[in-house]
Design a protein around this motif. Structure first.
Motif, PDB file in Angstrom:
ATOM      1  N   VAL A 197     -12.889  33.948   4.024  1.00 39.56           N
ATOM      2  CA  VAL A 197     -14.234  34.459   4.356  1.00 39.56           C
ATOM      3  C   VAL A 197     -13.735  35.032   5.316  1.00 39.56           C
ATOM      4  N   GLN A 198     -13.185  34.717   6.392  1.00 40.57           N
ATOM      5  CA  GLN A 198     -13.703  35.901   7.701  1.00 40.57           C
ATOM      6  C   GLN A 198     -11.770  36.256   7.733  1.00 40.57           C
TER       7      GLN A 198
ATOM      8  N   SER B 131     -23.166  33.734  -0.062  1.00 35.81           N
ATOM      9  CA  SER B 131     -22.034  33.772   0.896  1.00 35.81           C
ATOM     10  C   SER B 131     -21.443  33.145   0.653  1.00 35.81           C
ATOM     11  N   GLY B 132     -20.513  33.384   2.102  1.00 33.72           N
ATOM     12  CA  GLY B 132     -19.712  32.264   2.253  1.00 33.72           C
ATOM     13  C   GLY B 132     -19.972  30.519   2.034  1.00 33.72           C
ATOM     14  N   THR B 133     -20.728  30.128   2.569  1.00 32.71           N
ATOM     15  CA  THR B 133     -21.182  28.733   2.494  1.00 32.71           C
ATOM     16  C   THR B 133     -21.176  28.407   1.251  1.00 32.71           C
TER      17      THR B 133
ATOM     18  N   GLU C  43     -14.120  31.019  13.420  1.00 35.73           N
ATOM     19  CA  GLU C  43     -14.879  30.454  13.822  1.00 35.73           C
ATOM     20  C   GLU C  43     -14.691  29.531  15.901  1.00 35.73           C
TER      21      GLU C  43
ATOM     22  N   GLU D 257      -8.732  27.907   6.661  1.00 34.10           N
ATOM     23  CA  GLU D 257      -8.743  29.002   7.150  1.00 34.10           C
ATOM     24  C   GLU D 257      -7.147  29.299   7.150  1.00 34.10           C
TER      25      GLU D 257
ATOM     26  N   PHE E 239     -14.415  26.172  10.181  1.00 34.84           N
ATOM     27  CA  PHE E 239     -15.328  26.769   9.708  1.00 34.84           C
ATOM     28  C   PHE E 239     -15.678  26.830   8.019  1.00 34.84           C
ATOM     29  N   HIS E 240     -16.797  26.373   7.813  1.00 32.70           N
ATOM     30  CA  HIS E 240     -16.518  26.620   6.563  1.00 32.70           C
ATOM     31  C   HIS E 240     -18.055  27.217   5.913  1.00 32.70           C
TER      32      HIS E 240
ATOM     33  N   LYS F 250     -18.124  37.556   3.983  1.00 29.54           N
ATOM     34  CA  LYS F 250     -18.015  38.536   4.508  1.00 29.54           C
ATOM     35  C   LYS F 250     -17.923  40.059   4.310  1.00 29.54           C
TER      36      LYS F 250
ATOM     37  N   ASP G  76     -10.006  29.200   3.002  1.00 30.11           N
ATOM     38  CA  ASP G  76     -11.958  30.157   3.413  1.00 30.11           C
ATOM     39  C   ASP G  76     -10.561  31.073   4.024  1.00 30.11           C
TER      40      ASP G  76
HETATM   41  N1  PLP Z   1     -15.595  30.384   6.093  1.00 30.13           N
HETATM   42  C1  PLP Z   1     -15.592  31.170   7.297  1.00 30.13           C
HETATM   43  C2  PLP Z   1     -14.153  31.160   7.230  1.00 30.13           C
HETATM   44  C3  PLP Z   1     -16.538  31.264   8.026  1.00 30.13           C
HETATM   45  O1  PLP Z   1     -16.508  32.537   9.419  1.00 30.13           O
HETATM   46  C4  PLP Z   1     -17.946  31.337   7.271  1.00 30.13           C
HETATM   47  C5  PLP Z   1     -19.100  32.097   8.689  1.00 30.13           C
HETATM   48  O2  PLP Z   1     -18.718  32.539   9.512  1.00 30.13           O
HETATM   49  C6  PLP Z   1     -18.888  30.589   6.422  1.00 30.13           C
HETATM   50  C7  PLP Z   1     -17.336  30.209   5.691  1.00 30.13           C
HETATM   51  C8  PLP Z   1     -19.723  30.993   6.430  1.00 30.13           C
HETATM   52  O3  PLP Z   1     -20.128  31.836   5.525  1.00 30.13           O
HETATM   53  P1  PLP Z   1     -21.481  32.583   5.648  1.00 30.13           P
HETATM   54  O4  PLP Z   1     -22.362  32.326   7.300  1.00 30.13           O
HETATM   55  O5  PLP Z   1     -21.190  33.986   4.280  1.00 30.13           O
HETATM   56  O6  PLP Z   1     -22.173  31.501   4.479  1.00 30.13           O
END
Ligand code: PLP
Length: 397
Positions: free
Chosen positions: A217-218, A95-97, A187, A182, A129-130, A244, A215
């Motif tokens: 992730v998105q 996951s991103g987290t 978010e 980001e 958001f991370h 993602k 970041d």
């Molecule tokens: N970083 C960003 C920029 C995100 O948009 C998200 C999730 O929306 C995350 C981290 C966290 O990712 P995850 O929900 O896969 O843990």
């Protein structure tokens, strides 16, 4: 009585049993145009035949072994990612987290090994958001995410988003080890860091030795029309979080890093039971092969132009509902003049799925391969949704 599923989400009264391309279907066969793509996850739409083939082929071979062994599918994906990016090395997460957790640990370990264990502070940005882990919420720092969750992981300072002067001042504090940002806040409401800011950030990091963590992730994996959003600014990070879209719907994330930034992460410093699992990596490799094709990215840019132009028209036609279009590529947001939750709900009525974000924005994050005909459908359905909200006679259609 508490629901049997912990009620941490405000769920819409919709359940989908099947997906095909950009469409989701409920049990009674009603179809919805999916402009959320599971929050930027289903990068190639639903039920992409190549991804089904990659997953089922791997499922017939071996599902899980462990990171105590070599994992060929993982190596293949690592090779694809390092060939296509700045990175020398990759660690796979689910996951991103989890990618955020490792990025933070990697930066701190780097400074520890440099003989500067005091350089633990990580600068982040308001609206960020991370993820929802202890590090993720401390990094974002918003009251909404952190209230009642203390004590928070120390060592994060939030700066105003895009405020270069504030960054310039803060980054020179002797205890700063990294900046985490980001390139486009998802978010946070599709807020883009101007290219000049990202370039300026790179310059400040180079001048101070501070590590730059992006970041993506998105906003990564082709979403903005380049493989990663930072490529538009012509800079590269030291560490990057990905998740993602890379799994196309199968849980997969990654931390990509330069050899220098990752130098502290030897055996025993990090791990994951499932991270880099053969099933996830088989799918991820196929997704990555498809998205890294320059012809595919050219199509993303063309579709993005088409969609954006159409959305400008929808906004212009409904000035009581929408204020503006913002974002980049196929990571777009419509700022709303009515509560964005009402617009999302009206979309459900019109058979189109969007995602609410902060700043009263609805996110438009379609599959990167959305057909042109579905873009036309998207515009028509969003227009219908907006018309159902606007006071009678308030717009010119
Ligand atoms: N970083 C960003 C920029 C995100 O948009 C998200 C999730 O929306 C995350 C981290 C966290 O990712 P995850 O929900 O896969 O843990």
């Amino acid at each position: 009585m508490i629901p049997t599923i912990l009620p941490t989400y405000n769920r819409a009264p919709l359940a989908f049993v099947r997906g095909e391309g950009s469409w989701l279907f409920t049990a009674d066969g009603t179809r919805y145009l999916d402009l959320g793509a599971g929050i930027a996850v289903n990068a190639l739409g639903h039920a992409h035949p190549d991804l089904i083939a990659a997953l089922t082929e791997q499922a017939g071979l071996v599902w899980h072994t462990s990171n105590v062994y070599q994992i060929p599918a993982q190596q293949k994906l690592a090779d694809l990612l390092t060939e296509a990016t700045f990175a020398d090395t990759v660690f796979f997460t689910n996951s991103g987290t989890e990618a955020c957790e490792l990025a933070v640990k990697m930066a701190r370990k780097y400074w520890f090994d440099q003989g500067r264990p005091d350089r633990t502070r990580i600068l982040t940005f308001e609206g960020a958001f991370h993820g929802r882990s202890a590090a993720g919420i401390a990094a974002a720092g918003s009251e909404k995410m952190t209230k009642g969750m203390g004590p928070l992981l120390p060592g994060f300072t939030q700066l105003p988003f895009g405020d270069h002067a504030a960054l310039d001042a803060a980054i020179r504090d002797g205890d700063v080890g990294a900046v985490l940002v980001e390139p486009i806040q998802g978010e946070g409401g599709i807020r883009t860091l101007p290219d000049a800011c990202l370039k300026g950030l790179r310059d400040l990091c180079d001048a101070t030795g501070v590590l730059m963590i992006l970041d993506e992730v998105q906003c990564g994996m082709g979403r903005t029309g380049r493989l990663f959003a930072h490529e538009w600014a012509g800079v590269t990070p030291d560490i990057m979080m990905v998740a993602k879209g890379i799994g196309g719907g199968f849980p997969l994330g990654a931390v990509l890093a330069t050899e220098n930034a990752a130098s502290g992460m030897g055996p025993g410093t990090h791990g994951s039971t499932y991270g880099g699992n053969p099933l996830a990596c088989a799918v991820g490799a196929r997704v990555t092969q498809i998205i890294t094709d320059p012809a595919f990215l050219a199509e993303v840019n063309r579709k993005a132009g088409l969609l954006r132009q159409g959305l400008e028209g929808v906004v212009a036609a409904h000035p009581d509902v929408f204020a503006a279009v913002r974002g980049s590529g196929l990571m777009l947001g419509l700022t709303c003049r009515v509560p964005c939750a009402d617009v999302v709900k009206a979309g459900h009525g019109a058979g189109v799925l969007t995602i609410a974000a902060a700043d009263n924005v609805i996110r438009i994050l379609p599959a990167l391969n959305i057909p042109d005909a579905d873009i036309a459908q998207a515009l028509e359905r969003l227009d219908r949704a907006a018309a159902s909200l606007a006071p009678v006679g308030s717009h010119a259609r």
